[in-house]
Design a protein around this motif. Structure first.
Motif, PDB file in Angstrom:
ATOM      1  N   UNK A  90       0.851  -1.185   0.000  1.00  0.00           N
ATOM      2  CA  UNK A  90       0.000   0.000   0.000  1.00  0.00           C
ATOM      3  C   UNK A  90       0.884   1.231   0.000  1.00  0.00           C
ATOM      4  N   UNK A  91       0.520   2.190  -0.826  1.00  0.00           N
ATOM      5  CA  UNK A  91       1.260   3.443  -0.889  1.00  0.00           C
ATOM      6  C   UNK A  91       0.424   4.566  -0.320  1.00  0.00           C
ATOM      7  N   UNK A  92       1.057   5.393   0.496  1.00  0.00           N
ATOM      8  CA  UNK A  92       0.368   6.521   1.125  1.00  0.00           C
ATOM      9  C   UNK A  92       0.926   7.808   0.541  1.00  0.00           C
ATOM     10  N   UNK A  93       0.020   8.639   0.035  1.00  0.00           N
ATOM     11  CA  UNK A  93       0.438   9.884  -0.589  1.00  0.00           C
ATOM     12  C   UNK A  93      -0.219  11.055   0.106  1.00  0.00           C
ATOM     13  N   UNK A  94       0.596  12.048   0.439  1.00  0.00           N
ATOM     14  CA  UNK A  94       0.073  13.292   0.975  1.00  0.00           C
ATOM     15  C   UNK A  94      -0.035  14.272  -0.183  1.00  0.00           C
ATOM     16  N   UNK A  95      -1.266  14.566  -0.567  1.00  0.00           N
ATOM     17  CA  UNK A  95      -1.451  15.458  -1.711  1.00  0.00           C
ATOM     18  C   UNK A  95      -1.745  16.886  -1.279  1.00  0.00           C
ATOM     19  N   UNK A  96      -1.328  17.199  -0.051  1.00  0.00           N
ATOM     20  CA  UNK A  96      -1.459  18.581   0.393  1.00  0.00           C
ATOM     21  C   UNK A  96      -2.199  18.695   1.707  1.00  0.00           C
ATOM     22  N   UNK A  97      -1.616  19.400   2.669  1.00  0.00           N
ATOM     23  CA  UNK A  97      -2.263  19.605   3.968  1.00  0.00           C
ATOM     24  C   UNK A  97      -2.525  18.285   4.664  1.00  0.00           C
ATOM     25  N   UNK A  98      -3.781  18.045   5.034  1.00  0.00           N
ATOM     26  CA  UNK A  98      -4.153  16.801   5.699  1.00  0.00           C
ATOM     27  C   UNK A  98      -4.748  15.791   4.732  1.00  0.00           C
ATOM     28  N   UNK A  99      -4.509  15.992   3.459  1.00  0.00           N
ATOM     29  CA  UNK A  99      -5.116  15.127   2.460  1.00  0.00           C
ATOM     30  C   UNK A  99      -4.210  13.940   2.161  1.00  0.00           C
ATOM     31  N   UNK A 100      -4.448  12.830   2.849  1.00  0.00           N
ATOM     32  CA  UNK A 100      -3.688  11.607   2.623  1.00  0.00           C
ATOM     33  C   UNK A 100      -4.593  10.586   1.961  1.00  0.00           C
ATOM     34  N   UNK A 101      -4.026   9.792   1.054  1.00  0.00           N
ATOM     35  CA  UNK A 101      -4.803   8.726   0.445  1.00  0.00           C
ATOM     36  C   UNK A 101      -3.944   7.468   0.382  1.00  0.00           C
ATOM     37  N   UNK A 102      -4.548   6.353   0.817  1.00  0.00           N
ATOM     38  CA  UNK A 102      -3.866   5.063   0.839  1.00  0.00           C
ATOM     39  C   UNK A 102      -4.373   4.229  -0.328  1.00  0.00           C
TER      40      UNK A 102
END
Lengths: 114, 112
Positions: A90-102
């Protein structure tokens, strides 16, 4: 969105053998996670990787966060029957601020023959 | 330390009905995410809640909704159930989204 290519889809090995599986992506991730799922249960976190190039071990498990941040591998040494299950990257990406998506790979089904 | 608790474990519903699933995160965890797992599509992200606010949302129709309470417990609701909604629904909690996620055992939903 991000796509994770996990390979192999399945593996059938003999007890005592080493196993290697990997995940690649066209996008970079901030964190790589490896999970194992047993039938009828939720995934259990095995290893978390937070920095590019990081190599981390957890008992017989070793995982690495690729330098390009677009890939990761998981090795299992000296497999035993209880290693049977589905392994997910699983990859976790922070696309800005508190916006994380797994994002999860499709999984590798591991069968260990005693 | 108790893990993530999901209830019920199994559920059978009829097409057209609605269903509510519950998730109690690990004490102190503020982020709760929901996933749908099917053999064909794998683990797909539904939504994430943090401090009672939906922070992220996946690509699911509006029939799928959720909420989070002040004690961080979360519920997800699926209205007008379709056969294709049959799946294992997993909840995961985290102290914050950039840490490892701990999953519950899931709710197995079967729509007939």
């Amino acid at each position: 969105g991000q796509q994770l290519n996990q390979s192999p889809q399945s593996m059938f090995i003999q007890e005592g053998e080493d196993v290697s599986m990997n995940c690649t992506s066209s996008s970079i991730f901030n964190t790589w996670l490896w999970y194992k799922q047993d039938p009828g249960e939720g995934p259990v976190l095995l290893i978390a990787l937070y920095k590019a190039g990081e190599l981390t071990s957890n008992g017989r498990l070793t995982a690495q966060f690729g330098i390009t941040r677009k890939d990761s591998f998981l090795n299992i040494s000296a497999s035993i029957p209880s290693d049977v299950g589905i392994y997910f990257c699983a990859g976790l990406l922070n696309s800005g601020g508190s916006n994380y998506k797994l994002t999860f790979g499709k999984g590798t089904l591991l069968t260990v023959n005693p | 330390k108790a893990g993530v608790t999901q209830t019920p474990r199994y559920l059978i519903k009829t097409r057209g009905q609605q269903v509510t699933l519950s998730c109690s995160p690990i004490s102190g965890h503020r982020s709760v995410s929901w996933y749908q797992q099917t053999p064909g599509q794998g683990l797909q992200f539904l939504f994430e809640y943090f401090s009672e606010t939906q922070r992220n949302k996946g690509n699911f129709p509006g029939r799928f909704s959720g909420r989070q309470f002040s004690n961080s417990r979360s519920e997800m609701n699926v209205s007008t159930l379709e056969l294709g909604d049959s799946a294992l629904y997993l909840c995961a909690s985290s102290f914050d989204s950039n840490y490892g996620y701990t999953f519950g055992s899931g709710t197995r939903l079967t729509v007939v």
